[in-house]
Design a protein around this motif. Structure first.
Motif, PDB file in Angstrom:
ATOM      1  N   ASP A 166       2.890   0.571 -13.003  1.00  0.00           N
ATOM      2  CA  ASP A 166       3.152   0.825 -11.597  1.00  0.00           C
ATOM      3  C   ASP A 166       2.836   2.336 -11.131  1.00  0.00           C
ATOM      4  O   ASP A 166       2.397   2.582 -10.144  1.00  0.00           O
ATOM      5  CB  ASP A 166       4.933   0.804 -11.444  1.00  0.00           C
ATOM      6  N   TYR A 167       2.950   3.219 -11.988  1.00  0.00           N
ATOM      7  CA  TYR A 167       2.598   4.557 -11.715  1.00  0.00           C
ATOM      8  C   TYR A 167       0.990   4.435 -11.234  1.00  0.00           C
ATOM      9  O   TYR A 167       0.678   5.449 -10.454  1.00  0.00           O
ATOM     10  CB  TYR A 167       2.745   5.769 -12.783  1.00  0.00           C
ATOM     11  N   GLN A 168       0.244   3.892 -12.212  1.00  0.00           N
ATOM     12  CA  GLN A 168      -1.269   3.932 -12.033  1.00  0.00           C
ATOM     13  C   GLN A 168      -1.673   3.153 -10.686  1.00  0.00           C
ATOM     14  O   GLN A 168      -2.387   3.676 -10.078  1.00  0.00           O
ATOM     15  CB  GLN A 168      -1.850   3.288 -13.219  1.00  0.00           C
ATOM     16  N   ARG A 169      -0.881   2.109 -10.730  1.00  0.00           N
ATOM     17  CA  ARG A 169      -1.245   1.488  -9.044  1.00  0.00           C
ATOM     18  C   ARG A 169      -0.775   2.425  -7.996  1.00  0.00           C
ATOM     19  O   ARG A 169      -1.569   2.615  -6.930  1.00  0.00           O
ATOM     20  CB  ARG A 169      -0.380   0.162  -8.964  1.00  0.00           C
ATOM     21  N   GLY A 170       0.160   3.021  -7.968  1.00  0.00           N
ATOM     22  CA  GLY A 170       0.460   3.962  -7.021  1.00  0.00           C
ATOM     23  C   GLY A 170      -0.309   5.226  -6.863  1.00  0.00           C
ATOM     24  O   GLY A 170      -0.756   5.561  -5.702  1.00  0.00           O
ATOM     25  N   LEU A 171      -0.870   5.482  -7.970  1.00  0.00           N
ATOM     26  CA  LEU A 171      -1.838   6.566  -7.883  1.00  0.00           C
ATOM     27  C   LEU A 171      -3.247   6.286  -7.360  1.00  0.00           C
ATOM     28  O   LEU A 171      -3.941   7.066  -6.792  1.00  0.00           O
ATOM     29  CB  LEU A 171      -2.112   7.507  -9.533  1.00  0.00           C
ATOM     30  N   ALA A 172      -3.441   4.987  -7.375  1.00  0.00           N
ATOM     31  CA  ALA A 172      -4.582   4.513  -6.824  1.00  0.00           C
ATOM     32  C   ALA A 172      -4.447   4.363  -5.304  1.00  0.00           C
ATOM     33  O   ALA A 172      -5.518   4.601  -4.410  1.00  0.00           O
ATOM     34  CB  ALA A 172      -4.897   2.881  -7.223  1.00  0.00           C
ATOM     35  N   CYS A 205       0.825  -1.245   0.119  1.00  0.00           N
ATOM     36  CA  CYS A 205       0.048  -0.040   0.106  1.00  0.00           C
ATOM     37  C   CYS A 205       0.724   1.160  -0.070  1.00  0.00           C
ATOM     38  O   CYS A 205       0.221   2.478   0.289  1.00  0.00           O
ATOM     39  CB  CYS A 205      -0.950   0.123   1.165  1.00  0.00           C
ATOM     40  N   THR A 206       2.015   1.118  -0.173  1.00  0.00           N
ATOM     41  CA  THR A 206       2.785   2.453  -0.407  1.00  0.00           C
ATOM     42  C   THR A 206       3.163   2.805  -1.696  1.00  0.00           C
ATOM     43  O   THR A 206       3.955   2.570  -2.599  1.00  0.00           O
ATOM     44  CB  THR A 206       4.393   1.893   0.311  1.00  0.00           C
ATOM     45  N   PRO A 207       2.982   4.084  -2.122  1.00  0.00           N
ATOM     46  CA  PRO A 207       2.897   4.474  -3.229  1.00  0.00           C
ATOM     47  C   PRO A 207       4.201   4.775  -3.914  1.00  0.00           C
ATOM     48  O   PRO A 207       4.641   4.678  -5.093  1.00  0.00           O
ATOM     49  CB  PRO A 207       1.965   6.005  -3.366  1.00  0.00           C
ATOM     50  N   GLU A 208       4.986   5.321  -2.894  1.00  0.00           N
ATOM     51  CA  GLU A 208       6.557   5.473  -3.190  1.00  0.00           C
ATOM     52  C   GLU A 208       6.999   4.476  -3.737  1.00  0.00           C
ATOM     53  O   GLU A 208       8.070   4.437  -4.408  1.00  0.00           O
ATOM     54  CB  GLU A 208       7.325   6.262  -1.832  1.00  0.00           C
ATOM     55  N   ASN A 209       6.782   3.190  -3.177  1.00  0.00           N
ATOM     56  CA  ASN A 209       7.510   2.005  -3.775  1.00  0.00           C
ATOM     57  C   ASN A 209       7.113   1.529  -5.170  1.00  0.00           C
ATOM     58  O   ASN A 209       7.713   1.095  -5.863  1.00  0.00           O
ATOM     59  CB  ASN A 209       7.250   0.581  -2.782  1.00  0.00           C
ATOM     60  N   PHE A 210       5.725   1.925  -5.569  1.00  0.00           N
ATOM     61  CA  PHE A 210       5.385   1.928  -6.859  1.00  0.00           C
ATOM     62  C   PHE A 210       6.239   2.718  -7.819  1.00  0.00           C
ATOM     63  O   PHE A 210       6.481   2.398  -8.910  1.00  0.00           O
ATOM     64  CB  PHE A 210       3.699   2.048  -7.141  1.00  0.00           C
ATOM     65  N   LEU A 211       6.418   4.038  -7.231  1.00  0.00           N
ATOM     66  CA  LEU A 211       7.060   5.134  -8.036  1.00  0.00           C
ATOM     67  C   LEU A 211       8.552   4.539  -8.072  1.00  0.00           C
ATOM     68  O   LEU A 211       9.187   4.800  -9.125  1.00  0.00           O
ATOM     69  CB  LEU A 211       7.298   6.327  -7.094  1.00  0.00           C
ATOM     70  N   ARG A 212       9.219   4.011  -7.022  1.00  0.00           N
ATOM     71  CA  ARG A 212      10.688   3.349  -7.638  1.00  0.00           C
ATOM     72  C   ARG A 212      10.685   2.428  -8.364  1.00  0.00           C
ATOM     73  O   ARG A 212      11.643   2.234  -9.213  1.00  0.00           O
ATOM     74  CB  ARG A 212      11.119   2.761  -5.994  1.00  0.00           C
ATOM     75  N   ARG A 213       9.734   1.387  -8.341  1.00  0.00           N
ATOM     76  CA  ARG A 213       9.653   0.181  -9.333  1.00  0.00           C
ATOM     77  C   ARG A 213       9.424   0.756 -10.788  1.00  0.00           C
ATOM     78  O   ARG A 213       9.967   0.371 -11.699  1.00  0.00           O
ATOM     79  CB  ARG A 213       8.826  -0.814  -8.993  1.00  0.00           C
TER      80      ARG A 213
END
Length: 201
Positions: free
Chosen positions: A168-174, A144-152
């Motif tokens: 990944d960006y879209q999942r982070g924005l979710a 549930c951490t958006p920053e980790n989606f940003l990193r990946r």
């Protein structure tokens, strides 16, 4: 099938015969893991290990790990990204050497902190595969951490996996619709996908 299994009473370790290792390679991994747990249980000095709690977490090792983290952060702030990644790698190695019967919650917190920091250092040194691996492991631990989606996502982008980066960006924005960095990176990624498809001038 016959499996050759030996026991050394001096080292208190199990061992597979060479033919058995080749025939059943997965069994060797299980025997190795069993040997590690047995060694730690013997070193514990009790028939049953104590219940893992924050109180019996190895405080001396925690201090050394914290110093490595602080050194890595300091190197990162000074722009010494390779040195920073090295400090974080040593810290991760120390974390992985903690006794298996210690509190997993404490170990998990330390590990996630080091993986996030090393992923950032890897991104700065353009080691995108290393950053991807760290971010991917982080997402397995903390989804549930958006920053980790940003990193990946950033790692995927620079590895040329544009559709994976977009996902990944879209999942982070979710998880955080207002994250400006995710929004910016997604726009860059969408432009790149259009360009790759020949739809962008």
């Amino acid at each position: 099938m016959n499996v050759q299994l030996g026991y050394d009473p001096k080292s208190k370790r199990l061992a597979l015969g060479p033919e058995s290792v080749q025939a059943v390679p997965a069994l060797k991994l299980e025997i190795d893991q069993l040997n590690v747990l047995t060694a730690e249980l013997i070193a514990n000095g009790a028939d049953v290990p104590p219940v893992p709690t924050p109180e019996n977490f190895n405080k001396d090792m925690s201090k050394m790990i914290r110093k490595l983290y602080e050194g890595g952060v300091q190197a990162f702030k000074q722009g010494k990204y390779e040195e920073s990644a090295k400090q974080f790698s040593i810290g991760i190695e120390m974390i992985s050497r903690r006794h298996k019967f210690e509190s997993f919650q404490g170990t998990l917190q330390e590990l996630s902190l080091f993986l996030m920091s090393r992923a950032d250092a890897y991104l700065k040194t353009k080691n995108y595969l290393g950053a991807f691996n760290d971010a991917d492991m982080l997402l397995g631990m903390m989804l549930c951490t958006p920053e980790n989606f940003l990193r990946r996502g950033v790692a995927n982008f620079f590895l040329g996996n544009y559709t994976d980066a977009r996902a990944d960006y879209q999942r982070g924005l979710a998880f955080d619709e207002t994250n400006e960095r995710l929004i910016q990176e997604l726009e860059i990624c969408l432009d790149k996908i259009l360009e790759e498809n020949g739809d962008y001038l």
